[in-house]
Write an enzyme that holds these catalytic residues in place. Structure first.
Site, PDB file in Angstrom:
ATOM      1  N   LYS A 179       0.834  -1.216   0.000  1.00  0.00           N
ATOM      2  CA  LYS A 179       0.000   0.000   0.000  1.00  0.00           C
ATOM      3  C   LYS A 179       0.866   1.263   0.000  1.00  0.00           C
ATOM      4  O   LYS A 179       0.650   2.193  -0.794  1.00  0.00           O
ATOM      5  CB  LYS A 179      -0.916  -0.010   1.228  1.00  0.00           C
ATOM      6  N   CYS A 191      -3.086  10.889   1.220  1.00  0.00           N
ATOM      7  CA  CYS A 191      -2.427   9.613   0.919  1.00  0.00           C
ATOM      8  C   CYS A 191      -1.030   9.812   0.370  1.00  0.00           C
ATOM      9  O   CYS A 191      -0.038   9.521   1.030  1.00  0.00           O
ATOM     10  CB  CYS A 191      -3.286   8.845  -0.082  1.00  0.00           C
TER      11      CYS A 191
HETATM   12  N1  SAJ Z   1      -1.167  14.886  -9.045  1.00  0.00           N
HETATM   13  C1  SAJ Z   1      -0.295  15.620  -9.839  1.00  0.00           C
HETATM   14  N2  SAJ Z   1       0.052  15.142 -11.060  1.00  0.00           N
HETATM   15  C2  SAJ Z   1      -0.453  13.964 -11.541  1.00  0.00           C
HETATM   16  C3  SAJ Z   1      -1.319  13.207 -10.741  1.00  0.00           C
HETATM   17  C4  SAJ Z   1      -1.669  13.696  -9.497  1.00  0.00           C
HETATM   18  O1  SAJ Z   1       0.166  16.695  -9.430  1.00  0.00           O
HETATM   19  O2  SAJ Z   1      -0.098  13.614 -12.678  1.00  0.00           O
HETATM   20  C5  SAJ Z   1      -1.557  15.381  -7.730  1.00  0.00           C
HETATM   21  C6  SAJ Z   1      -3.053  15.653  -7.608  1.00  0.00           C
HETATM   22  O3  SAJ Z   1      -3.379  16.925  -8.103  1.00  0.00           O
HETATM   23  C7  SAJ Z   1      -3.252  15.519  -6.123  1.00  0.00           C
HETATM   24  C8  SAJ Z   1      -2.242  14.454  -5.714  1.00  0.00           C
HETATM   25  O4  SAJ Z   1      -1.313  14.366  -6.781  1.00  0.00           O
HETATM   26  O5  SAJ Z   1      -2.931  16.727  -5.451  1.00  0.00           O
HETATM   27  C9  SAJ Z   1      -2.815  13.093  -5.456  1.00  0.00           C
HETATM   28  O6  SAJ Z   1      -3.843  12.796  -6.385  1.00  0.00           O
HETATM   29  P1  SAJ Z   1      -3.997  11.374  -7.071  1.00  0.00           P
HETATM   30  O7  SAJ Z   1      -5.165  11.429  -7.975  1.00  0.00           O
HETATM   31  O8  SAJ Z   1      -2.730  10.946  -7.666  1.00  0.00           O
HETATM   32  O9  SAJ Z   1      -4.222  10.374  -5.871  1.00  0.00           O
HETATM   33  P2  SAJ Z   1      -5.220  10.326  -4.589  1.00  0.00           P
HETATM   34  O10 SAJ Z   1      -4.487  10.882  -3.416  1.00  0.00           O
HETATM   35  O11 SAJ Z   1      -6.545  10.861  -4.898  1.00  0.00           O
HETATM   36  O12 SAJ Z   1      -5.359   8.742  -4.441  1.00  0.00           O
HETATM   37  C10 SAJ Z   1      -4.201   7.954  -4.284  1.00  0.00           C
HETATM   38  C11 SAJ Z   1      -4.268   6.794  -5.280  1.00  0.00           C
HETATM   39  N3  SAJ Z   1      -2.992   6.100  -5.319  1.00  0.00           N
HETATM   40  C12 SAJ Z   1      -2.341   5.843  -6.482  1.00  0.00           C
HETATM   41  O13 SAJ Z   1      -2.764   6.203  -7.554  1.00  0.00           O
HETATM   42  C13 SAJ Z   1      -1.082   5.058  -6.388  1.00  0.00           C
HETATM   43  C14 SAJ Z   1      -5.385   5.856  -4.880  1.00  0.00           C
HETATM   44  O14 SAJ Z   1      -5.410   4.704  -5.694  1.00  0.00           O
HETATM   45  C15 SAJ Z   1      -5.223   5.435  -3.402  1.00  0.00           C
HETATM   46  O15 SAJ Z   1      -6.265   4.573  -2.975  1.00  0.00           O
HETATM   47  C16 SAJ Z   1      -5.260   6.686  -2.558  1.00  0.00           C
HETATM   48  O16 SAJ Z   1      -4.151   7.511  -2.943  1.00  0.00           O
HETATM   49  C17 SAJ Z   1      -5.166   6.277  -1.102  1.00  0.00           C
HETATM   50  O17 SAJ Z   1      -6.199   6.279  -0.415  1.00  0.00           O
HETATM   51  O18 SAJ Z   1      -4.090   5.859  -0.658  1.00  0.00           O
END
Ligand code: SAJ
Length: 430
Positions: free
Chosen positions: A213, A267
């Site tokens: 995780k 996360c």
């Molecule tokens: N972000 C970027 N650039 C990107 C992708 C995301 O700057 O290309 C930023 C987003 O704007 C945001 C942050 O990263 O601020 C996180 O967003 P996210 O969509 O990547 O992830 P979360 O936090 O919504 O969800 C993550 C997911 N983990 C992964 O993709 C490995 C999700 O599957 C998990 O279940 C979740 O964390 C969790 O609960 O741990």
């Protein structure tokens, strides 16, 4: 296969509440437990306190048909699923208070044959610590830490990995790691999740499942840091990072993520620290990635300061406060940090706009920030800082933006929209 009659979910937040709904929708009697009386009352009214597509209808249905009920205290059940927050302390260590408090609250309800599953993102070894705590509190029952396959109570770790905004679909369709303290614990936990999971259930140890995780989110953090570092390189070289990434991603084995104002949510911005805490000398890359991503809000503020220059009395509208598009979740949001840093920089009047919340969070209101809807914010502003690529901002008429200075941290207006009207691709024959 075991017939699951009742499940108790401890913690009805972003993960616990949808999990309650899914179990209940499979005909299992669910008691959702939360320490917050407002959450308990709203769930019992069939209402939801978070924004998640389709969750409201499902909760309404399962509360109305009697399959889901909320309570302040745990009650006996066949399985207890713990989905409480695991925040980080000031010094970036895991705070497991809620996990162990949840453990203490369910201990009196446990009976022979029960299953306890921890779902909260946790440092390696937490499930074993939870198991030992339960064993200490219930010396009349055998637990798998010492009794192994002969235990009375089964204990496992199975993390959620759902994406906010797609929670209901991903709960069902994603594969899931299931790590028991004993093999019987893994098998029983797999049987519990097979009531709704359509993806694979992959059995491993509790410790491996815990690290899996953390690894998933650390991997994403490192990859976002790469995109953010590339963005700094492009600024330095006066190149368009969005174009560089789009073109590089046409390589069949390259898949660069998107730069932005930083990484938010509870996360990705937190979990890598749980690995760093356990193995500080081995995590140079993960630590650097965290630093790169944490410094992004300040670099947005520096860019705004450059645009403002010596001008006085400018109005600066910040569009979006959520940590990512199309949700209401403001936790650990880099957009909020940008807004706070801008207010403290004292370079003009700061306006904030967030279509998914009704009012400005108190700490922002105290800084004298004005809260406006999107049209008024754009109309009033001299400088517009796009912080979140919400659907509402994609729909803004480009004419409304003309004459305004734009800082587009997501590449929405300056690249994605502009690209649609661009004809630089000579289409291939495949
Ligand atoms: N972000 C970027 N650039 C990107 C992708 C995301 O700057 O290309 C930023 C987003 O704007 C945001 C942050 O990263 O601020 C996180 O967003 P996210 O969509 O990547 O992830 P979360 O936090 O919504 O969800 C993550 C997911 N983990 C992964 O993709 C490995 C999700 O599957 C998990 O279940 C979740 O964390 C969790 O609960 O741990």
């Amino acid at each position: 296969m075991f017939e699951w009659a009742s499940v108790s979910v401890i913690g009805m937040g972003y993960i616990g509440l949808p999990t309650c709904a899914i179990f209940a929708s499979r005909g299992i009697s669910v008691v959702g437990v939360d320490v917050n009386p407002d959450v308990v009352d709203s769930v019992n009214r069939g209402e939801v306190h978070i924004v998640e597509p389709d969750l409201d209808g499902l909760i309404q249905k399962v509360v109305a048909n009697g399959k889901l009920r909320a309570s302040l205290t745990p009650e006996p059940a066949d399985a207890f699923v713990i989905a409480v927050p695991t925040p980080m302390t000031e010094d970036k260590k895991a705070d497991l208070t809620y996990v162990f408090t949840a453990g203490r609250s369910i201990a009196p309800c446990l009976k022979k044959g029960d299953l306890v599953v921890l779902e909260s993102t946790s440092p390696v070894g937490t499930t074993m610590r939870l198991c030992k705590l339960l064993a200490e509190l219930r010396p009349d029952l055998k637990f798998p830490d010492t009794a192994g396959e002969d235990s009375d109570v089964l204990v496992a770790y199975s993390p959620e990995r759902v994406l906010p905004g797609k929670v209901l679909a991903e709960l069902v369709n994603n594969d899931r790691s299931v790590g028991g303290i004993s093999r019987r614990s893994s098998d029983l936990a797999a049987s519990l999740y097979s009531t709704f999971v359509a993806g694979d259930l992959v059995i491993t140890s509790a410790e491996s499942a815990e690290l899996v995780k953390l690894t998933e989110n650390a991997f994403r953090d490192v990859n976002i840091a790469f995109a953010n570092e590339l963005s700094a390189v492009c600024t330095h070289l006066n190149l368009n990072v969005w174009e560089v990434i789009e073109l590089a991603n046409r390589h069949p084995r390259v898949s660069i993520l998107q730069p932005g104002p930083g990484v938010g949510g509870h996360c990705i911005a937190v979990d890598p620290y749980f690995i760093v805490e356990a193995a500080p000398k081995q995590t140079l890359l993960m630590s650097s990635a965290r630093r790169i991503n944490s410094e992004r809000p300040q670099s947005v503020v520096d860019e705004v300061c450059d645009v403002v220059g010596n001008e006085k009395g400018l109005k600066i509208a910040c569009l979006g406060l959520a940590f990512k598009p199309n949700i209401d979740d403001l936790r650990e949001s880099p957009a909020i940090e940008v807004v706070k840093l801008l207010a403290k920089a004292n370079i003009g009047k700061i306006i904030a706009c967030e279509p998914h919340v009704k009012k400005l969070p108190d700490d922002l209101a105290r800084l004298g920030i004005e809260f406006l809807d999107v049209l008024n914010a754009i109309d009033t502003a001299d400088i517009i800082v796009l912080l979140v690529d919400h659907r509402q901002f994609d729909l803004i008429d480009p004419n409304a933006l003309s004459g305004k200075k734009l800082i587009d941290t997501r590449g929405l207006w300056t690249w994605r929209k502009a690209r649609k009207a661009d004809a630089r691709i000579i289409e291939g024959r495949k």
